[in-house]
Design a protein around this motif. Sequence first.
Motif, PDB file in Angstrom:
ATOM      1  N   LEU A  75      48.251 -16.026  77.768  1.00  0.00           N
ATOM      2  CA  LEU A  75      48.147 -14.738  77.094  1.00  0.00           C
ATOM      3  C   LEU A  75      46.678 -14.332  77.105  1.00  0.00           C
ATOM      4  CD1 LEU A  75      49.644 -12.550  75.456  1.00  0.00           C
ATOM      5  CD2 LEU A  75      49.058 -13.839  73.410  1.00  0.00           C
ATOM      6  N   PHE A  76      46.365 -13.281  77.859  1.00  0.00           N
ATOM      7  CA  PHE A  76      45.001 -12.776  77.945  1.00  0.00           C
ATOM      8  C   PHE A  76      44.820 -11.686  76.902  1.00  0.00           C
ATOM      9  CE2 PHE A  76      45.741 -14.598  82.104  1.00  0.00           C
ATOM     10  CZ  PHE A  76      44.559 -15.294  82.329  1.00  0.00           C
ATOM     11  N   LEU A  77      43.718 -11.761  76.170  1.00  0.00           N
ATOM     12  CA  LEU A  77      43.445 -10.836  75.072  1.00  0.00           C
ATOM     13  C   LEU A  77      42.140 -10.103  75.343  1.00  0.00           C
ATOM     14  CD1 LEU A  77      44.174 -13.701  72.696  1.00  0.00           C
ATOM     15  CD2 LEU A  77      45.548 -11.646  72.672  1.00  0.00           C
ATOM     16  N   GLN A  78      42.178  -8.789  75.353  1.00  0.00           N
ATOM     17  CA  GLN A  78      40.999  -7.953  75.611  1.00  0.00           C
ATOM     18  C   GLN A  78      40.457  -7.425  74.289  1.00  0.00           C
ATOM     19  OE1 GLN A  78      39.391  -6.725  78.682  1.00  0.00           O
ATOM     20  NE2 GLN A  78      37.931  -6.298  77.051  1.00  0.00           N
ATOM     21  N   PHE A  79      39.172  -7.681  74.042  1.00  0.00           N
ATOM     22  CA  PHE A  79      38.504  -7.183  72.849  1.00  0.00           C
ATOM     23  C   PHE A  79      37.458  -6.154  73.256  1.00  0.00           C
ATOM     24  CE2 PHE A  79      40.334 -11.086  71.452  1.00  0.00           C
ATOM     25  CZ  PHE A  79      40.654 -10.879  70.117  1.00  0.00           C
ATOM     26  N   ARG A  80      37.396  -5.063  72.532  1.00  0.00           N
ATOM     27  CA  ARG A  80      36.373  -4.037  72.724  1.00  0.00           C
ATOM     28  C   ARG A  80      35.739  -3.772  71.361  1.00  0.00           C
ATOM     29  NH1 ARG A  80      36.604  -3.014  77.894  1.00  0.00           N
ATOM     30  NH2 ARG A  80      38.555  -2.465  78.894  1.00  0.00           N
ATOM     31  N   HIS A  81      34.421  -3.825  71.343  1.00  0.00           N
ATOM     32  CA  HIS A  81      33.660  -3.653  70.101  1.00  0.00           C
ATOM     33  C   HIS A  81      34.131  -4.643  69.040  1.00  0.00           C
ATOM     34  CE1 HIS A  81      31.944  -0.098  71.890  1.00  0.00           C
ATOM     35  NE2 HIS A  81      33.173   0.376  72.120  1.00  0.00           N
ATOM     36  N   GLY A  82      34.493  -5.855  69.474  1.00  0.00           N
ATOM     37  CA  GLY A  82      34.904  -6.907  68.553  1.00  0.00           C
ATOM     38  C   GLY A  82      36.311  -6.784  68.011  1.00  0.00           C
ATOM     39  N   ARG A  83      37.087  -5.828  68.499  1.00  0.00           N
ATOM     40  CA  ARG A  83      38.452  -5.615  68.008  1.00  0.00           C
ATOM     41  C   ARG A  83      39.448  -5.728  69.151  1.00  0.00           C
ATOM     42  NH1 ARG A  83      38.253  -6.480  62.813  1.00  0.00           N
ATOM     43  NH2 ARG A  83      36.501  -5.422  61.879  1.00  0.00           N
ATOM     44  N   LEU A  84      40.641  -6.217  68.844  1.00  0.00           N
ATOM     45  CA  LEU A  84      41.683  -6.393  69.849  1.00  0.00           C
ATOM     46  C   LEU A  84      42.124  -5.033  70.379  1.00  0.00           C
ATOM     47  CD1 LEU A  84      43.524  -8.401  71.321  1.00  0.00           C
ATOM     48  CD2 LEU A  84      45.158  -8.152  69.452  1.00  0.00           C
ATOM     49  N   ALA A  85      41.965  -4.859  71.703  1.00  0.00           N
ATOM     50  CA  ALA A  85      42.301  -3.582  72.321  1.00  0.00           C
ATOM     51  C   ALA A  85      43.541  -3.683  73.206  1.00  0.00           C
ATOM     52  CB  ALA A  85      41.123  -3.082  73.148  1.00  0.00           C
ATOM     53  N   GLY A  86      43.938  -4.899  73.570  1.00  0.00           N
ATOM     54  CA  GLY A  86      45.122  -5.063  74.399  1.00  0.00           C
ATOM     55  C   GLY A  86      45.349  -6.512  74.745  1.00  0.00           C
ATOM     56  N   TRP A  87      46.549  -6.808  75.229  1.00  0.00           N
ATOM     57  CA  TRP A  87      46.872  -8.167  75.660  1.00  0.00           C
ATOM     58  C   TRP A  87      47.881  -8.097  76.781  1.00  0.00           C
ATOM     59  CZ3 TRP A  87      48.043  -6.221  70.848  1.00  0.00           C
ATOM     60  CH2 TRP A  87      49.396  -6.036  70.555  1.00  0.00           C
ATOM     61  N   LYS A  88      47.884  -9.167  77.579  1.00  0.00           N
ATOM     62  CA  LYS A  88      48.802  -9.246  78.719  1.00  0.00           C
ATOM     63  C   LYS A  88      49.241 -10.692  78.872  1.00  0.00           C
ATOM     64  CE  LYS A  88      49.128  -8.805  83.651  1.00  0.00           C
ATOM     65  NZ  LYS A  88      48.416  -8.926  84.872  1.00  0.00           N
ATOM     66  N   GLU A  89      50.522 -10.895  78.994  1.00  0.00           N
ATOM     67  CA  GLU A  89      51.053 -12.237  79.182  1.00  0.00           C
ATOM     68  C   GLU A  89      51.243 -12.475  80.665  1.00  0.00           C
ATOM     69  OE1 GLU A  89      54.133 -15.223  77.035  1.00  0.00           O
ATOM     70  OE2 GLU A  89      54.410 -13.093  76.786  1.00  0.00           O
ATOM     71  N   ASP A  90      50.775 -13.632  81.120  1.00  0.00           N
ATOM     72  CA  ASP A  90      50.896 -14.021  82.517  1.00  0.00           C
ATOM     73  C   ASP A  90      51.809 -15.244  82.578  1.00  0.00           C
ATOM     74  OD1 ASP A  90      50.620 -14.588  85.162  1.00  0.00           O
ATOM     75  OD2 ASP A  90      48.540 -15.213  85.036  1.00  0.00           O
ATOM     76  N   TYR A  91      52.903 -15.117  83.280  1.00  0.00           N
ATOM     77  CA  TYR A  91      53.886 -16.192  83.354  1.00  0.00           C
ATOM     78  C   TYR A  91      53.566 -17.214  84.425  1.00  0.00           C
ATOM     79  CZ  TYR A  91      56.503 -13.090  80.371  1.00  0.00           C
ATOM     80  OH  TYR A  91      56.877 -12.275  79.354  1.00  0.00           O
ATOM     81  N   GLY A  92      52.468 -17.026  85.154  1.00  0.00           N
ATOM     82  CA  GLY A  92      52.061 -17.997  86.150  1.00  0.00           C
ATOM     83  C   GLY A  92      52.830 -17.905  87.451  1.00  0.00           C
ATOM     84  N   GLU A  93      53.610 -16.870  87.618  1.00  0.00           N
ATOM     85  CA  GLU A  93      54.374 -16.675  88.857  1.00  0.00           C
ATOM     86  C   GLU A  93      53.771 -15.525  89.628  1.00  0.00           C
ATOM     87  OE1 GLU A  93      58.764 -17.843  87.192  1.00  0.00           O
ATOM     88  OE2 GLU A  93      58.099 -15.774  87.111  1.00  0.00           O
ATOM     89  N   ASN A  94      53.692 -15.672  90.910  1.00  0.00           N
ATOM     90  CA  ASN A  94      53.182 -14.589  91.747  1.00  0.00           C
ATOM     91  C   ASN A  94      54.381 -13.767  92.212  1.00  0.00           C
ATOM     92  OD1 ASN A  94      51.711 -12.896  93.278  1.00  0.00           O
ATOM     93  ND2 ASN A  94      50.779 -14.453  94.556  1.00  0.00           N
ATOM     94  N   TRP A  95      54.899 -12.935  91.325  1.00  0.00           N
ATOM     95  CA  TRP A  95      56.102 -12.165  91.615  1.00  0.00           C
ATOM     96  C   TRP A  95      55.853 -11.071  92.634  1.00  0.00           C
ATOM     97  CZ3 TRP A  95      55.452  -7.055  90.637  1.00  0.00           C
ATOM     98  CH2 TRP A  95      54.422  -6.707  89.772  1.00  0.00           C
ATOM     99  N   MET A  96      54.599 -10.719  92.847  1.00  0.00           N
ATOM    100  CA  MET A  96      54.271  -9.618  93.742  1.00  0.00           C
ATOM    101  C   MET A  96      54.634  -9.917  95.190  1.00  0.00           C
ATOM    102  SD  MET A  96      52.775  -6.796  92.986  1.00  0.00           S
ATOM    103  CE  MET A  96      51.689  -5.542  93.509  1.00  0.00           C
TER     104      MET A  96
END
Length: 98
Positions: A75-96
């Motif tokens: 689970l990647f968590l993006q912080f901007r100005h010290g606050r949580l701005a978004g998150w993305k879960e990566d299942y470890g599969e290259n589905w692309m």
Amino acid sequence: MLSAPVRAEPFVPPRLPFVMTLSNNTPLAFGMDAEQTARALGQSLQYVRGRPGNEIYLALRNIGGSRLIPYRHRLFLQFRHGRLAGWKEDYGENWMWE
């Protein structure tokens, strides 16, 4: 004496609010700081990259698996100005490329 027939109504369970039935039940909210986010997830966050206040952190969520192959979601968590701005879960599969 006349008796009226009794008619039983079928039981209908109470309907839960929409937010209670979502599959994404991670207790995250925009605007949380890193400490609140770590406490909500119940684990420490690992720094990935970024300048102070605008970091990306990683939370490894152990969801079981076998003893030979542990299964973790990233689970990647993006912080901007010290606050949580978004998150993305990566299942470890290259589905692309499948």
